[in-house]
Design a protein around this motif. Sequence first.
Motif, short mmCIF file in Angstrom:
data_model
loop_
_atom_site.label_atom_id
_atom_site.label_comp_id
_atom_site.label_asym_id
_atom_site.label_seq_id
_atom_site.Cartn_x
_atom_site.Cartn_y
_atom_site.Cartn_z
N MET A 1 0.83 -1.19 0.00
CA MET A 1 0.00 0.00 0.00
C MET A 1 0.87 1.25 0.00
SD MET A 1 -3.27 -0.91 2.38
CE MET A 1 -4.45 0.20 1.66
N LEU A 2 1.83 1.31 0.86
CA LEU A 2 2.83 2.37 0.87
C LEU A 2 4.17 1.72 1.11
CD1 LEU A 2 1.24 5.25 2.99
CD2 LEU A 2 1.69 5.27 0.57
N ASN A 3 5.20 2.51 1.15
CA ASN A 3 6.52 1.97 1.44
C ASN A 3 6.51 1.41 2.86
OD1 ASN A 3 9.16 1.35 1.79
ND2 ASN A 3 9.94 3.41 1.44
N ASP A 4 6.47 0.09 2.98
CA ASP A 4 6.31 -0.55 4.29
C ASP A 4 7.52 -0.40 5.20
OD1 ASP A 4 8.07 -2.34 3.09
OD2 ASP A 4 6.51 -3.78 2.65
N ALA A 5 8.65 0.00 4.68
CA ALA A 5 9.85 0.11 5.50
C ALA A 5 9.79 1.28 6.47
CB ALA A 5 11.08 0.24 4.61
N THR A 6 8.83 2.19 6.31
CA THR A 6 8.77 3.37 7.16
C THR A 6 7.98 3.14 8.44
OG1 THR A 6 6.81 4.20 6.04
CG2 THR A 6 8.95 4.90 5.18
N TYR A 7 7.32 2.01 8.59
CA TYR A 7 6.46 1.78 9.75
C TYR A 7 7.15 0.90 10.78
CZ TYR A 7 3.15 3.51 6.40
OH TYR A 7 2.53 4.28 5.47
N SER A 8 7.21 1.39 12.01
CA SER A 8 7.76 0.60 13.11
C SER A 8 6.72 -0.35 13.67
CB SER A 8 8.25 1.51 14.23
OG SER A 8 9.24 2.38 13.75
N HIS A 9 5.44 0.06 13.59
CA HIS A 9 4.35 -0.73 14.16
C HIS A 9 3.29 -0.92 13.09
CE1 HIS A 9 6.23 0.23 17.98
NE2 HIS A 9 6.15 1.50 17.66
N ILE A 10 2.92 -2.18 12.86
CA ILE A 10 1.88 -2.51 11.91
C ILE A 10 0.81 -3.28 12.66
CG2 ILE A 10 1.32 -3.67 9.74
CD1 ILE A 10 4.39 -3.51 9.11
N TYR A 11 -0.40 -2.74 12.67
CA TYR A 11 -1.50 -3.36 13.40
C TYR A 11 -2.61 -3.75 12.44
CZ TYR A 11 0.63 -1.13 17.49
OH TYR A 11 1.50 -0.73 18.47
N ILE A 12 -3.20 -4.93 12.66
CA ILE A 12 -4.37 -5.33 11.90
C ILE A 12 -5.52 -5.55 12.87
CG2 ILE A 12 -3.06 -6.34 10.01
CD1 ILE A 12 -3.84 -9.08 11.10
N ALA A 13 -6.69 -5.13 12.45
CA ALA A 13 -7.90 -5.35 13.23
C ALA A 13 -8.50 -6.67 12.75
CB ALA A 13 -8.88 -4.20 13.04
N ALA A 14 -8.23 -7.74 13.49
CA ALA A 14 -8.73 -9.05 13.10
C ALA A 14 -10.25 -9.06 13.19
CB ALA A 14 -8.14 -10.13 14.01
N GLY A 15 -10.87 -9.96 12.49
CA GLY A 15 -12.32 -10.01 12.45
C GLY A 15 -12.85 -9.08 11.37
N TYR A 16 -14.09 -8.65 11.54
CA TYR A 16 -14.74 -7.81 10.54
C TYR A 16 -14.77 -6.36 11.01
CZ TYR A 16 -16.55 -12.33 9.08
OH TYR A 16 -16.66 -13.63 8.67
N THR A 17 -14.53 -5.44 10.10
CA THR A 17 -14.71 -4.01 10.36
C THR A 17 -15.64 -3.47 9.29
OG1 THR A 17 -12.46 -3.81 11.24
CG2 THR A 17 -13.54 -1.78 10.57
N ASP A 18 -16.58 -2.63 9.68
CA ASP A 18 -17.48 -2.00 8.73
C ASP A 18 -16.68 -0.99 7.92
OD1 ASP A 18 -19.46 -0.72 7.33
OD2 ASP A 18 -20.71 -0.30 9.09
N LEU A 19 -16.42 -1.29 6.66
CA LEU A 19 -15.60 -0.42 5.83
C LEU A 19 -16.34 0.82 5.34
CD1 LEU A 19 -13.35 -2.85 3.74
CD2 LEU A 19 -12.88 -1.69 5.89
#
Length: 117
Positions: A1-19
């Motif tokens: 999505m973007l240059n991933d090397a710039t992020y120290s913390h990557i979080y995912i919201a497991a389950g479903y999220t209303d987009l």
Amino acid sequence: MLNDATYSHIYIAAGYTDLRHGIDGLVAIIKNDFNLDPYDQDSIYLFCGRRTDRIKAIVFEGDGHILLYKRLVDGKFQWPRSPEDVNKITLQQYRWLMDGLAIEQKKVIKHKTPSLI
């Protein structure tokens, strides 16, 4: 999505999220539901709805948030569906996810620290 090397913390919201949530709604989820700082410039937060062919991401750039949206032309993301919580993932897991792989690979060689007997 973007240059991933710039992020120290990557979080995912497991389950479903209303987009249908926009920036304000996703920032509220990060802050209120997950008790994380949505203004951390070193973090990216990823969300997935019921259809696993699209995800949204929130990034703070110092003067405002960026909302990123990725919809696959063909295929689906291997998104963890339970528990409905936020999970911190590694840069390698992020790359696997963006490549359409599961974040927990069954055949990855795990690093071990040798024990001295």
